[in-house]
Design a protein around this motif. Structure first.
Motif, PDB file in Angstrom:
ATOM      1  N   VAL A  19       0.750  -1.088  -0.111  1.00 56.11           N
ATOM      2  CA  VAL A  19       0.066  -0.008   0.083  1.00 56.11           C
ATOM      3  C   VAL A  19       0.695   1.290   0.003  1.00 56.11           C
ATOM      4  O   VAL A  19       0.335   2.443  -0.150  1.00 56.11           O
ATOM      5  CB  VAL A  19      -1.041  -0.027   1.217  1.00 56.11           C
ATOM      6  CG1 VAL A  19      -1.910  -1.177   0.950  1.00 56.11           C
ATOM      7  CG2 VAL A  19      -0.406  -0.046   2.352  1.00 56.11           C
ATOM      8  N   GLN A  20       1.990   1.044   0.251  1.00 56.31           N
ATOM      9  CA  GLN A  20       2.884   2.218   0.139  1.00 56.31           C
ATOM     10  C   GLN A  20       3.161   2.815  -1.314  1.00 56.31           C
ATOM     11  O   GLN A  20       3.697   4.010  -1.542  1.00 56.31           O
ATOM     12  CB  GLN A  20       4.410   2.322   0.803  1.00 56.31           C
ATOM     13  CG  GLN A  20       5.248   1.126   0.076  1.00 56.31           C
ATOM     14  CD  GLN A  20       5.082  -0.291   0.707  1.00 56.31           C
ATOM     15  OE1 GLN A  20       4.007  -0.747   0.987  1.00 56.31           O
ATOM     16  NE2 GLN A  20       5.977  -1.235   0.501  1.00 56.31           N
ATOM     17  N   GLN A  21       3.027   2.107  -2.252  1.00 62.75           N
ATOM     18  CA  GLN A  21       2.982   2.536  -3.785  1.00 62.75           C
ATOM     19  C   GLN A  21       1.552   3.158  -4.010  1.00 62.75           C
ATOM     20  O   GLN A  21       0.442   2.566  -3.963  1.00 62.75           O
ATOM     21  CB  GLN A  21       3.152   1.336  -4.707  1.00 62.75           C
ATOM     22  CG  GLN A  21       4.715   0.874  -4.335  1.00 62.75           C
ATOM     23  CD  GLN A  21       4.544  -0.449  -5.410  1.00 62.75           C
ATOM     24  OE1 GLN A  21       3.693  -1.065  -5.898  1.00 62.75           O
ATOM     25  NE2 GLN A  21       5.841  -1.137  -5.503  1.00 62.75           N
ATOM     26  N   PRO A  22       1.594   4.407  -4.503  1.00 60.58           N
ATOM     27  CA  PRO A  22       0.468   5.233  -4.681  1.00 60.58           C
ATOM     28  C   PRO A  22      -0.574   4.260  -5.623  1.00 60.58           C
ATOM     29  O   PRO A  22      -2.001   4.423  -5.420  1.00 60.58           O
ATOM     30  CB  PRO A  22       0.777   6.360  -5.365  1.00 60.58           C
ATOM     31  CG  PRO A  22       2.204   6.668  -4.907  1.00 60.58           C
ATOM     32  CD  PRO A  22       2.671   5.246  -4.846  1.00 60.58           C
ATOM     33  N   THR A  23      -0.219   3.703  -6.754  1.00 56.31           N
ATOM     34  CA  THR A  23      -0.973   3.194  -7.683  1.00 56.31           C
ATOM     35  C   THR A  23      -1.578   1.964  -6.958  1.00 56.31           C
ATOM     36  O   THR A  23      -2.768   1.649  -7.176  1.00 56.31           O
ATOM     37  CB  THR A  23      -0.642   2.623  -8.988  1.00 56.31           C
ATOM     38  OG1 THR A  23       0.725   1.965  -8.650  1.00 56.31           O
ATOM     39  CG2 THR A  23       0.090   3.774  -9.866  1.00 56.31           C
ATOM     40  N   VAL A  24      -1.002   1.212  -6.191  1.00 49.13           N
ATOM     41  CA  VAL A  24      -1.451   0.003  -5.432  1.00 49.13           C
ATOM     42  C   VAL A  24      -2.551   0.650  -4.441  1.00 49.13           C
ATOM     43  O   VAL A  24      -3.648  -0.075  -4.235  1.00 49.13           O
ATOM     44  CB  VAL A  24      -0.446  -0.801  -4.903  1.00 49.13           C
ATOM     45  CG1 VAL A  24      -0.916  -1.911  -3.891  1.00 49.13           C
ATOM     46  CG2 VAL A  24       0.538  -1.275  -5.985  1.00 49.13           C
ATOM     47  N   PHE A  25      -2.247   1.409  -3.721  1.00 55.80           N
ATOM     48  CA  PHE A  25      -3.078   2.024  -2.735  1.00 55.80           C
ATOM     49  C   PHE A  25      -4.433   2.485  -3.408  1.00 55.80           C
ATOM     50  O   PHE A  25      -5.569   2.156  -2.880  1.00 55.80           O
ATOM     51  CB  PHE A  25      -2.461   3.276  -1.836  1.00 55.80           C
ATOM     52  CG  PHE A  25      -3.316   3.738  -0.765  1.00 55.80           C
ATOM     53  CD1 PHE A  25      -3.510   3.173   0.474  1.00 55.80           C
ATOM     54  CD2 PHE A  25      -4.054   4.960  -0.888  1.00 55.80           C
ATOM     55  CE1 PHE A  25      -4.349   3.535   1.660  1.00 55.80           C
ATOM     56  CE2 PHE A  25      -4.699   5.518   0.090  1.00 55.80           C
ATOM     57  CZ  PHE A  25      -4.869   4.825   1.063  1.00 55.80           C
ATOM     58  N   VAL A  26      -4.197   3.242  -4.405  1.00 58.71           N
ATOM     59  CA  VAL A  26      -5.451   3.856  -5.159  1.00 58.71           C
ATOM     60  C   VAL A  26      -6.394   2.750  -5.662  1.00 58.71           C
ATOM     61  O   VAL A  26      -7.565   2.405  -5.537  1.00 58.71           O
ATOM     62  CB  VAL A  26      -5.343   4.797  -6.096  1.00 58.71           C
ATOM     63  CG1 VAL A  26      -6.534   5.126  -7.128  1.00 58.71           C
ATOM     64  CG2 VAL A  26      -4.597   5.933  -5.564  1.00 58.71           C
ATOM     65  N   LEU A 169      -2.326  -7.386  -7.011  1.00 61.21           N
ATOM     66  CA  LEU A 169      -1.537  -6.087  -6.633  1.00 61.21           C
ATOM     67  C   LEU A 169      -0.183  -6.278  -6.016  1.00 61.21           C
ATOM     68  O   LEU A 169       0.599  -5.409  -5.950  1.00 61.21           O
ATOM     69  CB  LEU A 169      -2.231  -5.349  -5.544  1.00 61.21           C
ATOM     70  CG  LEU A 169      -3.740  -4.706  -6.292  1.00 61.21           C
ATOM     71  CD1 LEU A 169      -4.496  -4.106  -5.152  1.00 61.21           C
ATOM     72  CD2 LEU A 169      -3.220  -3.825  -7.452  1.00 61.21           C
ATOM     73  N   THR A 170       0.099  -7.461  -5.475  1.00 62.84           N
ATOM     74  CA  THR A 170       1.343  -7.571  -4.905  1.00 62.84           C
ATOM     75  C   THR A 170       2.464  -7.961  -5.911  1.00 62.84           C
ATOM     76  O   THR A 170       3.825  -7.579  -5.562  1.00 62.84           O
ATOM     77  CB  THR A 170       1.225  -9.181  -4.090  1.00 62.84           C
ATOM     78  OG1 THR A 170       1.225 -10.144  -4.904  1.00 62.84           O
ATOM     79  CG2 THR A 170       0.358  -9.203  -2.872  1.00 62.84           C
ATOM     80  N   HIS A 171       2.185  -7.951  -7.174  1.00 63.10           N
ATOM     81  CA  HIS A 171       3.012  -8.254  -8.033  1.00 63.10           C
ATOM     82  C   HIS A 171       3.476  -6.779  -8.852  1.00 63.10           C
ATOM     83  O   HIS A 171       4.150  -6.903  -9.930  1.00 63.10           O
ATOM     84  CB  HIS A 171       2.638  -9.390  -9.128  1.00 63.10           C
ATOM     85  CG  HIS A 171       2.616 -10.493  -8.563  1.00 63.10           C
ATOM     86  ND1 HIS A 171       3.643 -11.353  -8.092  1.00 63.10           N
ATOM     87  CD2 HIS A 171       1.395 -11.403  -8.629  1.00 63.10           C
ATOM     88  CE1 HIS A 171       3.295 -12.602  -7.647  1.00 63.10           C
ATOM     89  NE2 HIS A 171       1.756 -12.461  -7.910  1.00 63.10           N
ATOM     90  N   LEU A 172       2.654  -5.830  -8.437  1.00 61.91           N
ATOM     91  CA  LEU A 172       3.011  -4.534  -9.127  1.00 61.91           C
ATOM     92  C   LEU A 172       4.209  -3.840  -8.450  1.00 61.91           C
ATOM     93  O   LEU A 172       4.479  -3.958  -7.487  1.00 61.91           O
ATOM     94  CB  LEU A 172       1.704  -3.764  -8.893  1.00 61.91           C
ATOM     95  CG  LEU A 172       0.546  -3.912  -9.811  1.00 61.91           C
ATOM     96  CD1 LEU A 172      -0.664  -3.087  -9.378  1.00 61.91           C
ATOM     97  CD2 LEU A 172       0.658  -3.903 -11.136  1.00 61.91           C
TER      98      LEU A 172
END
Length: 172
Positions: A19-26, A169-172
Motif C-alpha cells: 500500500v505504500q505505492q500510490p497506484t497500489v493504494f488507489v 496487486l502484490t506483483h505491481l
C-alpha cells in the motif's frame, strides 16, 4: 474510512499488498469501494429474486449503511487470526492442500475466537435482517433467504474476483 482502516492491515499482512505505492493504494481503495457497491447491488438483485419492493437507489444506500458493520464483523476474523494455525492457513491463501500442522492449533484461542466470531456474525445478521425486511417489505423467511442469497454471492465473488485481484496487486 473506518472500514478501510480495518481492511488495509489484512491486505498488507495476509495478501502482501504494497500500500505504500500510490497506484497500489488507489487500486485497493477502488476495489474496496466496488466491494461496498456490490453489497447494494446484491441487495437489489437478491431482493428482486424474493419479490422485494426495494428500489435500486434505496438498495445502494442501504448497502453503504450495511458496510458500516464490516469492522464489527471482521473483529471475529482478527481474533481467529491470533491462532497461528489459522494464520498459517490464511497466509497460504486458504489453500487447504497446504494445511498447517494441526498440533500447532491453540484450541483455547480457537474456541474463544469462534464463540466471539459467531456472536458478532449473529448480531450483524440480526441487524442486516431488520434493515432488509424494512427495505424490501418482506417477512422473516423471505428476508433470511434474501440475506442468504446475497451472502453466498458476495462470498463467491470475493474469493473468485476481489481476492485474486488484490493478490495481483502484490506483483505491481
Amino acid at each position: 474510512g473506518i472500514a478501510m482502516a480495518v481492511i488495509l492491515p489484512e491486505e498488507v499482512l495476509y495478501l502482501h499488498v504494497k500500500v505504500q505505492q500510490p497506484t497500489v493504494f488507489v487500486t485497493s481503495l477502488i476495489l474496496t469501494a466496488l466491494g461496498f457497491c456490490q453489497v447494494g447491488f446484491l441487495l437489489y438483485i437478491a431482493g428482486k429474486s424474493v419479490a422485494g419492493k426495494g428500489q435500486f437507489g434505496e438498495c445502494m444506500l442501504t448497502g453503504f449503511y450495511l458496510t458500516a458493520f464490516l469492522p464489527i464483523a471482521l473483529l471475529g476474523d482478527y481474533m481467529l487470526m491470533s491462532n497461528s494455525w489459522v494464520r498459517d492457513l490464511r497466509l497460504a491463501g486458504w489453500d487447504f492442500r497446504k494445511l498447517p500442522d494441526p498440533t500447532a492449533m491453540d484450541l483455547a484461542t480457537m474456541i474463544l475466537a469462534s464463540i466471539v466470531g459467531i456472536a458478532l456474525q449473529f448480531w450483524v445478521l440480526v441487524k442486516t435482517l431488520s434493515v432488509v425486511r424494512r427495505l424490501h417489505s418482506v417477512g422473516i423467511v423471505r428476508g433470511l433467504v434474501l440475506v442468504f442469497i446475497g451472502s453466498i454471492v458476495y462470498t463467491v465473488l470475493f474469493f473468485l474476483v476481489f481476492e485474486p485481484a488484490l493478490r495481483a496487486l502484490t506483483h505491481l
